[in-house]
Design a protein around this motif. Sequence first.
Motif, short mmCIF file in Angstrom:
data_model
loop_
_atom_site.label_atom_id
_atom_site.label_comp_id
_atom_site.label_asym_id
_atom_site.label_seq_id
_atom_site.Cartn_x
_atom_site.Cartn_y
_atom_site.Cartn_z
N ARG A 69 177.05 79.76 53.43
CA ARG A 69 175.37 80.52 53.95
C ARG A 69 175.85 81.40 55.38
O ARG A 69 176.56 80.66 56.65
CB ARG A 69 174.54 80.13 54.87
CG ARG A 69 173.41 80.00 55.31
CD ARG A 69 172.05 79.26 56.27
NE ARG A 69 170.92 79.91 56.77
CZ ARG A 69 170.92 80.31 57.75
NH1 ARG A 69 172.32 80.71 58.15
NH2 ARG A 69 169.61 80.43 57.94
N ASN A 70 175.78 82.95 55.49
CA ASN A 70 176.70 83.73 56.02
C ASN A 70 177.94 83.30 56.49
O ASN A 70 178.56 83.08 57.93
CB ASN A 70 175.68 83.66 57.57
CG ASN A 70 174.51 84.44 57.46
OD1 ASN A 70 174.22 84.96 56.23
ND2 ASN A 70 174.16 84.27 58.44
N GLY A 71 178.46 82.88 55.48
CA GLY A 71 180.50 82.81 56.05
C GLY A 71 180.88 80.70 56.27
O GLY A 71 181.59 80.78 56.60
N GLU A 72 179.27 80.07 56.49
CA GLU A 72 179.43 79.12 56.65
C GLU A 72 179.71 77.82 55.29
O GLU A 72 178.07 78.09 54.65
CB GLU A 72 178.77 78.72 57.89
CG GLU A 72 178.61 79.93 59.12
CD GLU A 72 180.47 78.73 59.63
OE1 GLU A 72 180.89 77.71 59.21
OE2 GLU A 72 181.23 79.38 60.01
N PRO A 73 180.00 76.73 55.30
CA PRO A 73 180.17 75.58 54.62
C PRO A 73 178.51 75.08 54.86
O PRO A 73 178.27 74.63 55.67
CB PRO A 73 180.22 74.39 54.74
CG PRO A 73 182.03 75.24 54.72
CD PRO A 73 180.60 76.32 56.33
N ILE A 74 177.46 74.94 53.45
CA ILE A 74 176.84 74.59 53.44
C ILE A 74 176.72 73.24 52.42
O ILE A 74 177.51 73.04 51.65
CB ILE A 74 175.33 75.28 53.03
CG1 ILE A 74 175.30 75.90 51.48
CG2 ILE A 74 175.05 76.17 53.93
CD1 ILE A 74 174.41 76.50 51.23
N ARG A 75 175.62 71.98 52.84
CA ARG A 75 174.94 70.99 52.44
C ARG A 75 173.92 70.59 52.35
O ARG A 75 173.09 70.38 52.84
CB ARG A 75 176.05 69.65 52.69
CG ARG A 75 177.31 69.98 52.63
CD ARG A 75 178.40 69.57 51.05
NE ARG A 75 178.44 68.67 51.25
CZ ARG A 75 178.84 68.76 50.10
NH1 ARG A 75 179.35 69.46 48.41
NH2 ARG A 75 179.13 67.36 49.25
N PRO A 76 173.50 69.87 50.90
CA PRO A 76 172.71 69.20 50.45
C PRO A 76 171.62 68.03 51.54
O PRO A 76 173.16 67.37 51.69
CB PRO A 76 172.13 69.46 48.78
CG PRO A 76 173.39 68.62 48.60
CD PRO A 76 174.11 69.70 49.49
#
Length: 265
Positions: A138-145
């Motif tokens: 998201r905007n270059g930053e990792p995401i996790r659920p």
Amino acid sequence: MPGPEVDLTLLVDAAREAGKIALSYWKNDPKSWEKADDAGPVTEADLAVNDALQGMLRGVRPDYGWLSEESEADPSRLDARHCFIIDPIDGTRAFIAGQEGFSHSLAVARGDRIVAAVVHLPVRNVTYTAFEDGPALRNGEPIRPSHASLPGATVLTYRAAAEPGFWRGHHVPDFKREFRPSLAWRLCLAAEGRFDAALSLRAAWEWDIAAGSLIAERAGAVVSDRRGERMKFNSPKAMVDGLIVAGSMLHGQLLDALEPEQPPN
């Protein structure tokens, strides 16, 4: 043949251009009308974005098939090794109302799998991306659920999904229902853990969920249709039988709680 990471760069550039076009119409009283067969609204902005995306993407990848909500059906896509799956503006009602929650959903399928994906919200300046074997960002930053479970999870879904007839024993699980206008965005919000799950018990058009499904999968969510089966894309009907997107525990709980034979909806 370019790989998924190269295609992702192409999709990101195209999505940002789509955002510029959409914003030139947003809150400027774009012409709108209802599609035939109660298929929902469309605006001149949807068509302008669609035309621009088709020119940008197929101009570079002419051998890729094309599946878009706002284009005439082209059966030749079924024979293409790769296919663009596009929703020019997902959340058209929100767009017409001048709300922020619309997005551009762009994906590339290889065979029946999505291998590159972008969901871009131009008003919010938020871009979700993923490619096969790469991270979800998201905007270059990792995401996790999230690691949420029932009871008490927050699920992005429509009102009718909380009706007892959809659930085993007519017992609706204890979850809090929320809603956002763009289905593509809902999948991304579940992917980044801002909400615990995205759920639809209705058949979903591929262009609404293709990009978000890969983003959620690469973030670490479990992504399936409403029966727990793997989603397949670039199909003749261009539809998937509902969706469940959540962390592994919550996904299993929702799947187990659903009535196997769903009522009409």
